[in-house]
Design a protein around this motif. Structure first.
Motif, PDB file in Angstrom:
ATOM      1  N   PRO A 223      21.309 -16.668   1.526  1.00 48.87           N
ATOM      2  CA  PRO A 223      21.423 -16.901   0.088  1.00 48.87           C
ATOM      3  C   PRO A 223      20.089 -17.262  -0.567  1.00 48.87           C
ATOM      4  O   PRO A 223      19.979 -17.227  -1.786  1.00 48.87           O
ATOM      5  CB  PRO A 223      22.389 -18.096   0.021  1.00 48.87           C
ATOM      6  N   VAL A 224      19.092 -17.613   0.224  1.00 46.98           N
ATOM      7  CA  VAL A 224      17.797 -18.047  -0.308  1.00 46.98           C
ATOM      8  C   VAL A 224      16.839 -16.877  -0.445  1.00 46.98           C
ATOM      9  O   VAL A 224      16.173 -16.705  -1.481  1.00 46.98           O
ATOM     10  CB  VAL A 224      17.183 -19.140   0.597  1.00 46.98           C
ATOM     11  N   VAL A 225      16.734 -16.064   0.600  1.00 43.51           N
ATOM     12  CA  VAL A 225      15.920 -14.844   0.578  1.00 43.51           C
ATOM     13  C   VAL A 225      16.845 -13.696   0.981  1.00 43.51           C
ATOM     14  O   VAL A 225      16.832 -13.229   2.119  1.00 43.51           O
ATOM     15  CB  VAL A 225      14.718 -14.949   1.533  1.00 43.51           C
ATOM     16  N   PRO A 226      17.688 -13.241   0.045  1.00 43.66           N
ATOM     17  CA  PRO A 226      18.697 -12.234   0.389  1.00 43.66           C
ATOM     18  C   PRO A 226      18.070 -10.909   0.823  1.00 43.66           C
ATOM     19  O   PRO A 226      17.019 -10.505   0.316  1.00 43.66           O
ATOM     20  CB  PRO A 226      19.494 -12.072  -0.910  1.00 43.66           C
ATOM     21  N   TRP A 227      18.732 -10.263   1.767  1.00 45.37           N
ATOM     22  CA  TRP A 227      18.249  -8.966   2.252  1.00 45.37           C
ATOM     23  C   TRP A 227      18.134  -7.969   1.103  1.00 45.37           C
ATOM     24  O   TRP A 227      17.246  -7.108   1.104  1.00 45.37           O
ATOM     25  CB  TRP A 227      19.197  -8.437   3.333  1.00 45.37           C
ATOM     26  N   ALA A 228      18.981  -8.086   0.093  1.00 44.49           N
ATOM     27  CA  ALA A 228      18.928  -7.162  -1.049  1.00 44.49           C
ATOM     28  C   ALA A 228      17.578  -7.195  -1.747  1.00 44.49           C
ATOM     29  O   ALA A 228      17.148  -6.196  -2.333  1.00 44.49           O
ATOM     30  CB  ALA A 228      20.037  -7.509  -2.041  1.00 44.49           C
ATOM     31  N   ALA A 229      16.881  -8.330  -1.697  1.00 44.99           N
ATOM     32  CA  ALA A 229      15.573  -8.444  -2.347  1.00 44.99           C
ATOM     33  C   ALA A 229      14.502  -7.668  -1.595  1.00 44.99           C
ATOM     34  O   ALA A 229      13.464  -7.320  -2.170  1.00 44.99           O
ATOM     35  CB  ALA A 229      15.168  -9.909  -2.458  1.00 44.99           C
ATOM     36  N   SER A 230      14.727  -7.402  -0.321  1.00 47.94           N
ATOM     37  CA  SER A 230      13.737  -6.715   0.521  1.00 47.94           C
ATOM     38  C   SER A 230      14.105  -5.265   0.818  1.00 47.94           C
ATOM     39  O   SER A 230      13.239  -4.464   1.167  1.00 47.94           O
ATOM     40  CB  SER A 230      13.593  -7.454   1.861  1.00 47.94           C
ATOM     41  N   ARG A 231      15.387  -4.940   0.698  1.00 55.25           N
ATOM     42  CA  ARG A 231      15.896  -3.667   1.209  1.00 55.25           C
ATOM     43  C   ARG A 231      15.118  -2.446   0.709  1.00 55.25           C
ATOM     44  O   ARG A 231      14.688  -1.593   1.509  1.00 55.25           O
ATOM     45  CB  ARG A 231      17.370  -3.506   0.843  1.00 55.25           C
TER      46      ARG A 231
END
Length: 279
Positions: A223-231
């Motif tokens: 929830p802090v560094v969601p995978w969606a932000a990196s995907r």
């Protein structure tokens, strides 16, 4: 084995296997960077370092491993303001405070560390790598993009898209993307320094990740560094025919370093140590 040295006022910890002292093999120097609110003394950092060094000591490779750790600016032994390390809820300057400490000292140490550790050129570092947890993972992405000497990159629960991550964090709290939380001068810097991963055949510019070995370790429920932000960045990342890219997203894992991530890092490092010299 642990050795502490001071480089231009910066305390640096170096971890090696017992056999390192008498070895003459070329060296893989791997920075391991801690997360926000942590330090080199954080349990997850020390556990990770201990596990990797132990595995390297039991592994016969073409290169020796040397792990390098130091406290990020305003953390650990370098702490000056606890408030500056807090999130938006308690710190209006969170976007500036977090970005301004990322990756600043790694390239500096690559410049000078060998002269402190091996003043008579007793040993030679032939490859530099960066692994980092959370804030350290953000730093790993940034230093890998900025410094061509870094060829091995392991972001652990970190994100390559700082601007996207921090804007999403602010939006979730109802914070506008503008002053005072996002000064215009800061936005200029963030946009100018945003990471790019151009296709390796692109004529638009040089891809800084060409030829690099990248292992991405993320939590699917973070929830802090969601995978969606990196995907999008990670899936579009091209490393070319001489590089490698491995992505592991651990479903059900939050913002934590799970055992699968530790095992993944160990296997990645051991595989690199098995390779010959890199110039």
């Amino acid at each position: 084995m642990k050795h502490t040295t001071v480089v231009a006022g910066l305390e640096v910890q170096v971890f090696t296997t017992d056999a390192f002292k008498t070895s003459t093999k070329p060296i893989l120097a791997l920075f391991v960077l801690h997360g926000r609110l942590g330090s080199t003394e954080s349990e997850n950092v020390r556990s990770l370092i201990t596990t990797v060094v132990k595995a390297a000591g039991e592994h016969e490779g073409e290169k020796d491993l040397m792990i390098v750790a130091f406290d990020h600016r305003n953390h650990g032994t370098r702490l000056r303001s606890k408030a500056a390390n807090l999130g938006f809820e308690e710190n209006d300057n969170h976007a500036s405070d977090m970005y301004s400490i990322l990756a600043k000292d790694v390239s500096f140490l690559i410049d000078f560390l060998e002269s402190y550790l091996f003043p008579a050129a007793e040993r030679r570092v032939v490859e530099w790598g960066v692994a980092g947890i959370s804030l350290g993972g953000h730093s790993a992405w940034m230093v890998a993009a900025a410094d061509p000497r870094v060829t091995l990159v392991v972001p652990i629960i970190g994100c390559p898209d700082y601007l996207g991550l921090i804007e999403a964090r602010a939006t979730a709290l109802g914070i506008a993307i503008g002053p005072p939380h996002f000064p215009d001068s800061l936005m200029k810097v963030l946009k100018a320094k945003a990471l790019t991963a151009l296709p390796y055949r692109s004529t638009a510019g040089e891809n800084p990740f060409l030829g690099k070995k990248v292992l991405v370790l993320s939590g699917g429920s973070d929830p802090v560094v969601p995978w969606a932000a990196s995907r999008a960045f990670v899936e579009g990342l091209e490393v070319g025919p001489r590089g490698s890219k491995e992505v592991k997203v651990f479903e059900g894992v939050g913002h934590a370093v799970g055992q699968g991530m530790v095992d993944g890092l160990v296997a990645f490092v051991l595989g690199d140590l098995a390779c010959g010299r890199m110039f």
